[in-house]
Design a protein around this motif. Structure first.
Motif, PDB file in Angstrom:
ATOM      1  N   ILE A   5       7.365  24.095  50.262  1.00  0.00           N
ATOM      2  CA  ILE A   5       8.206  23.586  49.183  1.00  0.00           C
ATOM      3  C   ILE A   5       9.229  22.626  49.781  1.00  0.00           C
ATOM      4  CG2 ILE A   5       9.816  25.546  49.340  1.00  0.00           C
ATOM      5  CD1 ILE A   5      10.252  25.246  46.293  1.00  0.00           C
ATOM      6  N   LEU A   6       9.518  21.570  49.058  1.00  0.00           N
ATOM      7  CA  LEU A   6      10.540  20.610  49.475  1.00  0.00           C
ATOM      8  C   LEU A   6      11.747  20.764  48.556  1.00  0.00           C
ATOM      9  CD1 LEU A   6       8.379  17.429  50.116  1.00  0.00           C
ATOM     10  CD2 LEU A   6       9.283  19.032  51.787  1.00  0.00           C
ATOM     11  N   ILE A  65      13.320  22.566  39.057  1.00  0.00           N
ATOM     12  CA  ILE A  65      11.984  22.416  39.629  1.00  0.00           C
ATOM     13  C   ILE A  65      11.485  21.014  39.289  1.00  0.00           C
ATOM     14  CG2 ILE A  65       9.590  23.184  39.480  1.00  0.00           C
ATOM     15  CD1 ILE A  65      10.620  25.979  38.930  1.00  0.00           C
ATOM     16  N   CYS A  66      11.029  20.290  40.303  1.00  0.00           N
ATOM     17  CA  CYS A  66      10.547  18.923  40.103  1.00  0.00           C
ATOM     18  C   CYS A  66       9.021  18.841  40.045  1.00  0.00           C
ATOM     19  CB  CYS A  66      11.052  18.025  41.223  1.00  0.00           C
ATOM     20  SG  CYS A  66      12.855  17.924  41.326  1.00  0.00           S
ATOM     21  N   SER A  67       8.337  19.762  40.713  1.00  0.00           N
ATOM     22  CA  SER A  67       6.881  19.710  40.733  1.00  0.00           C
ATOM     23  C   SER A  67       6.326  21.109  41.008  1.00  0.00           C
ATOM     24  CB  SER A  67       6.395  18.731  41.809  1.00  0.00           C
ATOM     25  OG  SER A  67       4.984  18.606  41.784  1.00  0.00           O
ATOM     26  N   GLN A  68       5.189  21.433  40.366  1.00  0.00           N
ATOM     27  CA  GLN A  68       4.533  22.722  40.563  1.00  0.00           C
ATOM     28  C   GLN A  68       3.078  22.519  40.939  1.00  0.00           C
ATOM     29  OE1 GLN A  68       6.530  24.124  36.643  1.00  0.00           O
ATOM     30  NE2 GLN A  68       5.808  26.028  37.588  1.00  0.00           N
ATOM     31  N   ILE A  92       6.624  23.536  44.119  1.00  0.00           N
ATOM     32  CA  ILE A  92       6.396  22.889  45.403  1.00  0.00           C
ATOM     33  C   ILE A  92       7.453  21.829  45.702  1.00  0.00           C
ATOM     34  CG2 ILE A  92       3.923  23.367  45.529  1.00  0.00           C
ATOM     35  CD1 ILE A  92       3.393  20.581  44.419  1.00  0.00           C
ATOM     36  N   ALA A  93       8.308  21.524  44.736  1.00  0.00           N
ATOM     37  CA  ALA A  93       9.412  20.591  44.983  1.00  0.00           C
ATOM     38  C   ALA A  93      10.521  20.868  43.990  1.00  0.00           C
ATOM     39  CB  ALA A  93       8.955  19.142  44.871  1.00  0.00           C
ATOM     40  N   GLY A  94      11.745  20.764  44.460  1.00  0.00           N
ATOM     41  CA  GLY A  94      12.877  20.995  43.578  1.00  0.00           C
ATOM     42  C   GLY A  94      14.141  20.386  44.148  1.00  0.00           C
ATOM     43  N   ALA A  95      15.192  20.393  43.340  1.00  0.00           N
ATOM     44  CA  ALA A  95      16.471  19.827  43.757  1.00  0.00           C
ATOM     45  C   ALA A  95      17.594  20.796  43.434  1.00  0.00           C
ATOM     46  CB  ALA A  95      16.710  18.495  43.058  1.00  0.00           C
ATOM     47  N   ILE A  96      18.612  20.783  44.269  1.00  0.00           N
ATOM     48  CA  ILE A  96      19.791  21.630  44.074  1.00  0.00           C
ATOM     49  C   ILE A  96      21.032  20.744  44.045  1.00  0.00           C
ATOM     50  CG2 ILE A  96      21.274  23.383  45.113  1.00  0.00           C
ATOM     51  CD1 ILE A  96      18.813  24.715  46.227  1.00  0.00           C
ATOM     52  N   PHE A  97      21.812  20.882  42.972  1.00  0.00           N
ATOM     53  CA  PHE A  97      23.129  20.259  42.895  1.00  0.00           C
ATOM     54  C   PHE A  97      24.165  21.242  43.416  1.00  0.00           C
ATOM     55  CE2 PHE A  97      21.857  17.331  39.288  1.00  0.00           C
ATOM     56  CZ  PHE A  97      22.089  16.172  40.008  1.00  0.00           C
ATOM     57  N   VAL A  98      25.030  20.809  44.306  1.00  0.00           N
ATOM     58  CA  VAL A  98      26.191  21.596  44.729  1.00  0.00           C
ATOM     59  C   VAL A  98      27.438  20.904  44.182  1.00  0.00           C
ATOM     60  CG1 VAL A  98      27.525  22.486  46.658  1.00  0.00           C
ATOM     61  CG2 VAL A  98      25.037  22.403  46.810  1.00  0.00           C
ATOM     62  N   ASN A  99      28.216  21.630  43.396  1.00  0.00           N
ATOM     63  CA  ASN A  99      29.418  21.070  42.790  1.00  0.00           C
ATOM     64  C   ASN A  99      30.621  21.415  43.653  1.00  0.00           C
ATOM     65  OD1 ASN A  99      31.384  20.058  41.153  1.00  0.00           O
ATOM     66  ND2 ASN A  99      31.009  21.436  39.438  1.00  0.00           N
TER      67      ASN A  99
END
Length: 297
Positions: free
Chosen positions: A26-27, A46-49, A56-63
């Motif tokens: 996973i990225l 989740i950006c892609s499954q 298999i791909a996702g993004a995390i926002f840190v505030n």
């Protein structure tokens, strides 16, 4: 979990060649926000499954602004990121419902609430609470849309990392590890599971609202008390993410931990590795929470 905006901000084509180059399962792309107007410490999308539904791909926002305003500092930011990584791996509805070994089921009470169900979760809950009636871990049904259905109910899972209200000292217990192990996508090494005192040997009464009134639940917000495992002093906090129940929550950092050597809050106290939290009545009939040395005989 709040939106798919994070995925839209990644200018990246997830081609087969890309996966070969990185050799990754996973990225995860870390993204940065700095806004007090946003009501969360961190969020994930989740950006892609894969064809079987596994992310298999996702993004995390840190505030960063929200993290700084809560007083938890860097340690709290790390816990928030760990929380969101577990969302990306499994604990989002689109991923969880695609997993063949786990499910979200409606409660038998007909209340419309959902429960996380897997063999390991049921086994752990029955053992932890000493309750043969435990049939799954209730999902959060309060708070915003990003909280409901993708977190553990705070009143039953208390100090778990995957509750919607991040605990001061979160644990990854057999509830979370059991779901991951039963998903068929992951293997779980239970020797790393955190040992929680939440609801331990409390019986089936703990399944009632606010634990049936048993500790670590409380009624008056702001009253002093002890954490569920008695390792720290705590204060009563009433939260909609705990069904409106009051729960004794330790403060951020190590200041409330009875095992940490630091100046005592009272001449009666003695902090150290074998110290635990106890409560007593003060001179004004108020409640005092004290760290005292313990000895088992």
């Amino acid at each position: 979990l709040n939106s798919t905006l994070s995925c839209n901000e990644i200018s990246l084509t997830l081609s087969p060649q890309f996966w070969v180059e990185f050799d990754a399962d996973i990225l995860i792309f870390p993204l940065y926000k700095d806004s007090l107007s946003l009501g969360y410490l961190a969020s994930a999308s989740i950006c892609s499954q894969a064809p079987n539904g596994r992310p298999i791909a996702g993004a995390i926002f840190v505030n960063a602004a929200r993290t700084a305003s809560t007083g938890g500092g860097f340690a709290q930011a790390v816990r928030a990121v760990e929380h969101e990584i577990l969302h990306l791996l499994l604990l989002t509805p689109e991923a969880f419902l695609a997993s063949p070994g786990t499910k979200l089921a409606a409660t038998t009470s007909g209340s419309g609430s959902l429960v996380f169900v897997s063999p390991a979760v049921i086994a752990h809950g029955r053992n932890q609470m000493n309750c043969a009636e435990f049939a799954g871990l209730l999902a959060e049904d309060g708070g915003s849309v990003s909280s409901r259905g993708s977190h553990f109910d705070k009143s039953l899972a208390g100090d778990e990392l995957m509750t919607a209200a991040l605990p001061a000292k979160p644990l990854v217990t057999r509830y979370t590890m059991g779901l991951f192990g039963d998903s068929s996508w992951f293997s779980a090494d239970f020797s790393f599971a955190g040992r929680s005192g939440w609801g331990r040997a409390a019986g089936c009464g703990f399944l009632k609202r606010c634990g049936g009134g048993s500790p670590p639940f409380c009624e008056v917000e702001g009253v002093d008390g002890c954490s569920a495992d008695r390792l720290a002093k705590a204060r009563c906090v009433v939260s909609s993410l705990a069904g409106g129940c009051g729960i004794f929550e330790p403060g951020p950092g190590d200041s409330s931990d009875c095992r940490r050597l630091r100046p005592a809050d009272s001449p009666l106290e003695e902090r150290g590795p074998v110290s635990r939290c106890v409560t007593a009545k003060g001179a004004d009939n108020g409640v005092l929470a004290l760290c005292l040395r313990m000895r088992c005989e």
